[in-house]
Design a protein around this motif. Structure first.
Motif, PDB file in Angstrom:
ATOM      1  N   ASN B 271      22.907 -72.313 115.587  1.00  0.00           N
ATOM      2  CA  ASN B 271      22.483 -72.864 115.291  1.00  0.00           C
ATOM      3  C   ASN B 271      21.133 -72.946 115.118  1.00  0.00           C
ATOM      4  OD1 ASN B 271      23.931 -75.032 115.924  1.00  0.00           O
ATOM      5  ND2 ASN B 271      23.092 -75.727 118.532  1.00  0.00           N
ATOM      6  N   GLU B 272      20.377 -73.416 113.831  1.00  0.00           N
ATOM      7  CA  GLU B 272      19.306 -73.219 113.020  1.00  0.00           C
ATOM      8  C   GLU B 272      17.945 -73.376 114.018  1.00  0.00           C
ATOM      9  OE1 GLU B 272      18.547 -71.950 109.883  1.00  0.00           O
ATOM     10  OE2 GLU B 272      20.877 -71.417 110.041  1.00  0.00           O
ATOM     11  N   ASP B 273      17.975 -73.999 114.589  1.00  0.00           N
ATOM     12  CA  ASP B 273      16.783 -74.283 115.514  1.00  0.00           C
ATOM     13  C   ASP B 273      17.249 -73.677 117.132  1.00  0.00           C
ATOM     14  OD1 ASP B 273      19.067 -75.435 116.482  1.00  0.00           O
ATOM     15  OD2 ASP B 273      17.411 -77.318 116.709  1.00  0.00           O
ATOM     16  N   ALA B 274      18.060 -72.769 117.182  1.00  0.00           N
ATOM     17  CA  ALA B 274      17.961 -72.219 118.702  1.00  0.00           C
ATOM     18  C   ALA B 274      17.959 -70.636 118.731  1.00  0.00           C
ATOM     19  CB  ALA B 274      19.280 -72.222 118.960  1.00  0.00           C
ATOM     20  N   MET B 275      17.276 -70.403 117.676  1.00  0.00           N
ATOM     21  CA  MET B 275      17.257 -68.557 117.302  1.00  0.00           C
ATOM     22  C   MET B 275      16.018 -68.351 116.589  1.00  0.00           C
ATOM     23  SD  MET B 275      20.054 -66.254 115.876  1.00  0.00           S
ATOM     24  CE  MET B 275      19.933 -64.203 116.252  1.00  0.00           C
ATOM     25  N   ASP B 276      15.128 -67.634 117.710  1.00  0.00           N
ATOM     26  CA  ASP B 276      14.190 -67.413 117.483  1.00  0.00           C
ATOM     27  C   ASP B 276      14.196 -65.609 116.078  1.00  0.00           C
ATOM     28  OD1 ASP B 276      11.690 -67.596 116.443  1.00  0.00           O
ATOM     29  OD2 ASP B 276      10.571 -67.439 118.993  1.00  0.00           O
ATOM     30  N   HIS B 277      13.204 -65.186 116.265  1.00  0.00           N
ATOM     31  CA  HIS B 277      12.924 -64.198 115.334  1.00  0.00           C
ATOM     32  C   HIS B 277      13.850 -63.166 115.889  1.00  0.00           C
ATOM     33  CE1 HIS B 277      10.340 -66.087 112.657  1.00  0.00           C
ATOM     34  NE2 HIS B 277      11.383 -66.189 112.924  1.00  0.00           N
ATOM     35  N   VAL B 278      14.759 -62.367 115.768  1.00  0.00           N
ATOM     36  CA  VAL B 278      15.475 -61.480 116.674  1.00  0.00           C
ATOM     37  C   VAL B 278      16.682 -60.626 115.757  1.00  0.00           C
ATOM     38  CG1 VAL B 278      17.165 -60.989 118.948  1.00  0.00           C
ATOM     39  CG2 VAL B 278      15.247 -63.063 118.660  1.00  0.00           C
ATOM     40  N   GLU B 294      23.635 -48.939 107.085  1.00  0.00           N
ATOM     41  CA  GLU B 294      24.288 -49.459 105.589  1.00  0.00           C
ATOM     42  C   GLU B 294      23.264 -51.424 106.314  1.00  0.00           C
ATOM     43  OE1 GLU B 294      27.926 -48.802 106.913  1.00  0.00           O
ATOM     44  OE2 GLU B 294      27.663 -46.500 106.711  1.00  0.00           O
ATOM     45  N   LEU B 295      23.468 -51.361 107.395  1.00  0.00           N
ATOM     46  CA  LEU B 295      23.093 -53.360 107.428  1.00  0.00           C
ATOM     47  C   LEU B 295      21.895 -53.267 106.854  1.00  0.00           C
ATOM     48  CD1 LEU B 295      25.002 -53.708 110.745  1.00  0.00           C
ATOM     49  CD2 LEU B 295      25.668 -54.015 108.387  1.00  0.00           C
ATOM     50  N   MET B 296      21.511 -54.394 105.689  1.00  0.00           N
ATOM     51  CA  MET B 296      20.592 -54.427 105.057  1.00  0.00           C
ATOM     52  C   MET B 296      19.385 -55.289 106.255  1.00  0.00           C
ATOM     53  SD  MET B 296      18.823 -55.992 103.295  1.00  0.00           S
ATOM     54  CE  MET B 296      18.641 -57.436 102.753  1.00  0.00           C
ATOM     55  N   PHE B 359      22.908 -58.437 116.713  1.00  0.00           N
ATOM     56  CA  PHE B 359      21.872 -60.014 116.938  1.00  0.00           C
ATOM     57  C   PHE B 359      21.636 -60.716 115.454  1.00  0.00           C
ATOM     58  CE2 PHE B 359      22.018 -59.891 121.096  1.00  0.00           C
ATOM     59  CZ  PHE B 359      23.756 -59.472 121.638  1.00  0.00           C
ATOM     60  N   SER B 360      21.546 -61.207 114.632  1.00  0.00           N
ATOM     61  CA  SER B 360      20.372 -61.419 113.864  1.00  0.00           C
ATOM     62  C   SER B 360      20.031 -62.607 113.331  1.00  0.00           C
ATOM     63  CB  SER B 360      21.140 -59.729 112.452  1.00  0.00           C
ATOM     64  OG  SER B 360      20.372 -60.732 111.239  1.00  0.00           O
ATOM     65  N   ASP B 361      19.035 -62.913 113.136  1.00  0.00           N
ATOM     66  CA  ASP B 361      19.101 -64.137 112.128  1.00  0.00           C
ATOM     67  C   ASP B 361      18.514 -64.259 110.526  1.00  0.00           C
ATOM     68  OD1 ASP B 361      16.094 -62.659 112.761  1.00  0.00           O
ATOM     69  OD2 ASP B 361      15.045 -64.652 112.309  1.00  0.00           O
ATOM     70  N   GLN B 362      18.934 -62.744 109.999  1.00  0.00           N
ATOM     71  CA  GLN B 362      18.092 -62.473 108.926  1.00  0.00           C
ATOM     72  C   GLN B 362      19.952 -62.251 108.034  1.00  0.00           C
ATOM     73  OE1 GLN B 362      16.255 -63.229 106.553  1.00  0.00           O
ATOM     74  NE2 GLN B 362      15.174 -64.370 108.571  1.00  0.00           N
ATOM     75  N   HIS B 363      21.056 -62.973 108.667  1.00  0.00           N
ATOM     76  CA  HIS B 363      22.586 -62.742 108.608  1.00  0.00           C
ATOM     77  C   HIS B 363      23.081 -62.731 106.888  1.00  0.00           C
ATOM     78  CE1 HIS B 363      26.577 -61.300 108.905  1.00  0.00           C
ATOM     79  NE2 HIS B 363      26.053 -60.359 109.814  1.00  0.00           N
ATOM     80  N   LYS B 369      21.401 -66.945 111.368  1.00  0.00           N
ATOM     81  CA  LYS B 369      21.465 -66.932 112.385  1.00  0.00           C
ATOM     82  C   LYS B 369      23.388 -66.749 113.274  1.00  0.00           C
ATOM     83  CE  LYS B 369      17.386 -68.991 112.480  1.00  0.00           C
ATOM     84  NZ  LYS B 369      16.605 -69.563 113.126  1.00  0.00           N
ATOM     85  N   VAL B 370      23.595 -64.578 113.465  1.00  0.00           N
ATOM     86  CA  VAL B 370      25.238 -64.322 113.900  1.00  0.00           C
ATOM     87  C   VAL B 370      24.152 -63.928 115.068  1.00  0.00           C
ATOM     88  CG1 VAL B 370      26.943 -63.411 113.070  1.00  0.00           C
ATOM     89  CG2 VAL B 370      26.084 -65.164 111.461  1.00  0.00           C
ATOM     90  N   LEU B 371      25.765 -63.848 115.825  1.00  0.00           N
ATOM     91  CA  LEU B 371      25.938 -62.466 117.243  1.00  0.00           C
ATOM     92  C   LEU B 371      26.851 -62.313 117.133  1.00  0.00           C
ATOM     93  CD1 LEU B 371      24.454 -64.572 120.144  1.00  0.00           C
ATOM     94  CD2 LEU B 371      23.089 -64.067 118.605  1.00  0.00           C
ATOM     95  N   MET B 372      26.830 -61.338 116.749  1.00  0.00           N
ATOM     96  CA  MET B 372      28.266 -60.652 115.917  1.00  0.00           C
ATOM     97  C   MET B 372      28.532 -59.103 117.468  1.00  0.00           C
ATOM     98  SD  MET B 372      29.107 -60.182 112.998  1.00  0.00           S
ATOM     99  CE  MET B 372      28.982 -58.377 112.106  1.00  0.00           C
ATOM    100  N   PHE B 373      29.707 -59.295 118.668  1.00  0.00           N
ATOM    101  CA  PHE B 373      29.983 -58.514 119.176  1.00  0.00           C
ATOM    102  C   PHE B 373      31.452 -57.674 119.247  1.00  0.00           C
ATOM    103  CE2 PHE B 373      27.147 -59.893 122.630  1.00  0.00           C
ATOM    104  CZ  PHE B 373      26.933 -61.560 122.051  1.00  0.00           C
ATOM    105  N   LYS B 374      31.367 -57.160 119.454  1.00  0.00           N
ATOM    106  CA  LYS B 374      32.714 -55.775 118.548  1.00  0.00           C
ATOM    107  C   LYS B 374      33.070 -55.132 119.844  1.00  0.00           C
ATOM    108  CE  LYS B 374      33.047 -54.139 114.407  1.00  0.00           C
ATOM    109  NZ  LYS B 374      33.893 -53.153 113.425  1.00  0.00           N
ATOM    110  N   PHE B 375      34.562 -55.074 120.616  1.00  0.00           N
ATOM    111  CA  PHE B 375      35.057 -54.357 121.326  1.00  0.00           C
ATOM    112  C   PHE B 375      36.147 -54.251 120.626  1.00  0.00           C
ATOM    113  CE2 PHE B 375      33.302 -57.855 123.879  1.00  0.00           C
ATOM    114  CZ  PHE B 375      31.501 -57.477 123.638  1.00  0.00           C
ATOM    115  N   SER B 376      36.343 -52.935 121.769  1.00  0.00           N
ATOM    116  CA  SER B 376      37.981 -52.498 121.945  1.00  0.00           C
ATOM    117  C   SER B 376      38.657 -53.642 122.596  1.00  0.00           C
ATOM    118  CB  SER B 376      37.890 -51.297 121.139  1.00  0.00           C
ATOM    119  OG  SER B 376      37.965 -50.822 123.257  1.00  0.00           O
ATOM    120  N   LEU B 377      40.589 -53.077 122.355  1.00  0.00           N
ATOM    121  CA  LEU B 377      40.991 -53.956 122.448  1.00  0.00           C
ATOM    122  C   LEU B 377      41.478 -53.474 123.812  1.00  0.00           C
ATOM    123  CD1 LEU B 377      42.737 -56.579 121.314  1.00  0.00           C
ATOM    124  CD2 LEU B 377      41.456 -57.481 122.872  1.00  0.00           C
ATOM    125  N   PRO B 378      42.143 -53.651 125.899  1.00  0.00           N
ATOM    126  CA  PRO B 378      42.837 -52.909 126.317  1.00  0.00           C
ATOM    127  C   PRO B 378      44.396 -53.057 126.151  1.00  0.00           C
ATOM    128  CG  PRO B 378      41.609 -54.642 127.369  1.00  0.00           C
ATOM    129  CD  PRO B 378      41.990 -54.736 126.332  1.00  0.00           C
TER     130      PRO B 378
END
Lengths: 105, 484
Positions: B271-278, B294-296, B359-363, B369-378
């Motif tokens: 949510n817009e109000d739920a994430m500080d500058h991270v 690579e990531l801006m 995690f970024s608030d400038q995505h 404001k997006v959190l991204m997790f990347k895992f490999s599947l077993p």
């Protein structure tokens, strides 16, 4: 970790704020390029032009791969069907056209 | 492979036989249409020659067409209306043709070097030997007797290989598709059914709406999507499973050389109000360096962190941390996380599937404001291995939702964001101005073009007028007067 919560006060769920899933619109330009379809067209045309049956068979195989990787049925089917047509045409001309023992020889 | 090859080979042979037979019958019919009986003899000659080629292995193709039985039948029927008193219906099986008749229609230029005569019974034998496969059913052998094949089996190599490959491709398509679906369903069963992590954290699960909506959305054959919504601090979560292209035999072979993993990416839209500058990211050292370049947002606001000295517990050396400030990095890597997943010991055991988180608030994109997790599947059987990794997702949603930067850090990040915003605004204005200028230039060019066109037209008009006047002048003047 927060996966355990028994009391309702600690429940992170908020049914009121739930939004249904909206699939993001993807423009056709953003789709990944279908290389195998392109290769299939190239091989298909080469097979028809040079009467080279290996090319036609490769075109058919590339068609199969392209067909298997198809994501958007409408847009991809056009190219694949074209490639398939070329491939089959090449095979038909190869096996029925030149295989004929004509009187000219 | 071997079991596949055999039937496909015989099938192919059968098809080719039928094809060549149908062709030859058509040809034979067309040969006799409108020709007189002499053609019969020629046909028989060619038959004889054919058997000769068989033995001498000369590459003459003329003879392949005429099946012996057909020819005899036709010649006998034709002999009823035969004007020739001495027809020579030579049949190789019944009577050897005499050399004189053989050479009557002999084109010496065409059949140079062919032996004169040979015993006919051998012909029959060679045709029988020409069928390469002894396991063919009686029908096929009969057909091969009537329609001799002069090609060697090795010339069908391309067909055999490609048809085998196509069959294998088809089989692999269905088995691979099933495998991928099983893997995705195993994941969904483990983490999205009743009393599972996502069911306890989100009120809406699945891609449709309603209670029994499908959990997974399939895109293509190897991409599966899972959506969840209805949780504090975030508006939605989208998990995308990108599995190996198991359905595609060619990619599968390619993956033998260049191995790849099944990956799952969680995108949490805060949510817009739920994430500080991270701005924070963590990945394996090498990948972290790549991400930073690579990531801006990472490139702009954050830098690689050196691991802190002074005995503080930190992530293992193989992980690289990218963060806007030391404070953020320290607050993101909490003791609980270190103990559960990212500590030295825990990471070896539970962190094998970890690829990256960001995690970024400038995505860039629709959600800022997006959190991204990347895992490999077993494997489908070992889904439990990634339970702790998946548990990171709700943990970080809560952590970041509650997180507030300290005032001094906040002022710094504010300044950085303001600067970035200003730059972005400037860039936007520049782009707008450029577009305006381009438009102006275009309009000017169009006006000029139109003018040039107009002037060219007027010149042409004037010239035409001039020419008409000249013509008028050159014409002799004729005056007409009315009679009477």
């Amino acid at each position: 970790m927060s996966s355990h919560n028994s009391s309702s006060a600690n429940d992170p769920r908020q049914p009121s704020s739930a939004k249904p899933f909206v699939p993001p619109a993807v423009s056709p330009q953003d789709l990944p390029v279908d290389y195998s379809g392109f290769i299939a067209v190239v091989f298909g045309i080469a097979g028809v032009m040079f009467r080279y049956k290996l090319c036609s068979w490769l075109a058919i195989i590339c068609c199969a791969q392209s067909l298997a990787n198809m994501k958007n049925v409408e847009t991809d089917l056009k190219q694949i069907s074209m490639a398939m047509m070329f491939g089959i045409m090449g095979l038909v001309t190869n096996y029925l056209g030149t295989g004929r023992p004509g009187p000219k020889s | 492979m071997k079991t596949n090859k055999r039937p496909s080979y015989s099938l192919l042979l059968l098809i080719l036989l039928i094809l060549s037979l149908s062709l030859t019958s058509v040809l034979a019919d067309s040969h006799f249409e409108g020709f007189d009986a002499e053609d019969d003899v020629v046909e028989d000659e060619s038959l004889d020659l054919e058997s000769l080629h068989k033995l001498t292995d000369l590459p003459l193709t003329q003879s392949d067409s005429s099946p012996p039985s057909k020819t005899t039948h036709l010649s006998s029927s034709d002999s009823l209306s035969d004007p020739d008193p001495n027809p020579n219906p030579n049949h190789p099986a019944s009577k050897p043709s005499s050399p004189t008749t053989s050479f009557e229609y002999w084109d010496e230029d065409e059949f140079e070097g062919v032996p004169v005569q040979h015993p006919p019974p051998e012909t029959q034998q060679t045709t029988e030997n020409a069928t390469p496969d002894q396991n063919l059913d009686p029908k096929t052998t009969q057909e091969s007797k009537t329609g001799p094949i002069s090609k060697k089996p090795s010339s069908y190599l391309i067909e055999i290989v490609s048809v085998t490959f196509l069959i294998m491709f088809l089989i692999n398509y269905f088995t691979g598709k099933r495998e991928n679906e099983n893997l995705a369903l195993a994941w969904a069963f483990k983490f999205a059914t009743k009393d599972s992590i996502f069911e306890k954290n989100f009120s809406l699960l699945g891609v449709g709406d309603g209670d029994d909506s499908p959990l997974l959305l399939k895109e293509g054959q190897n991409v599966f999507k899972f959506y969840a919504s209805g949780r504090r601090y975030c508006s939605g979560l989208l998990a995308t499973m990108e599995l190996k292209s198991r359905h595609d035999l060619i990619s599968r072979l390619y993956n033998l050389v260049v191995p790849c993993k099944d990956e799952i990416t969680f995108e949490v839209y805060m949510n817009e109000d739920a994430m500080d500058h991270v701005v924070f990211a963590m990945a394996k050292k090498k990948a972290a360096r790549g991400m930073q370049k690579e990531l801006m947002d990472l490139n702009r606001f954050a830098g690689l962190m050196a691991s802190p000295t002074g005995g503080k517990k930190w992530v293992p050396d193989e992980l690289g941390v990218i963060s806007e400030s030391k404070e953020v990095a320290g607050d993101m890597i909490t003791d609980a996380v270190l103990e559960q997943v990212f500590g030295e010991k825990a990471f070896e055991k539970y962190g094998r599937g970890f690829i990256s988180m960001h995690f970024s608030d400038q995505h860039l994109g629709a959600h800022k404001k997006v959190l991204m997790f990347k895992f490999s599947l077993p494997d489908a059987d070992n889904m439990t291995d990634m339970t702790r990794l998946v548990a990171l997702v709700p943990y970080y949603i809560d952590l970041i939702g509650r997180y507030k930067l300290s005032p001094q850090a906040r002022s710094k990040t504010d300044a950085a964001r303001q600067k970035a915003a200003q730059e972005a605004y400037k860039e936007l204005q520049n782009a707008r101005q450029e577009a305006l200028q381009r438009k102006k230039a275009e309009r000017k060019k169009m006006m000029e073009e139109a003018e040039a066109k107009l002037s060219a037209e007027s010149i042409r008009k004037r010239e035409a007028k001039e020419r008409a006047r000249q013509m008028k002048k050159a014409m002799p003047r004729v005056k007409m007067t009315r009679g009477n």
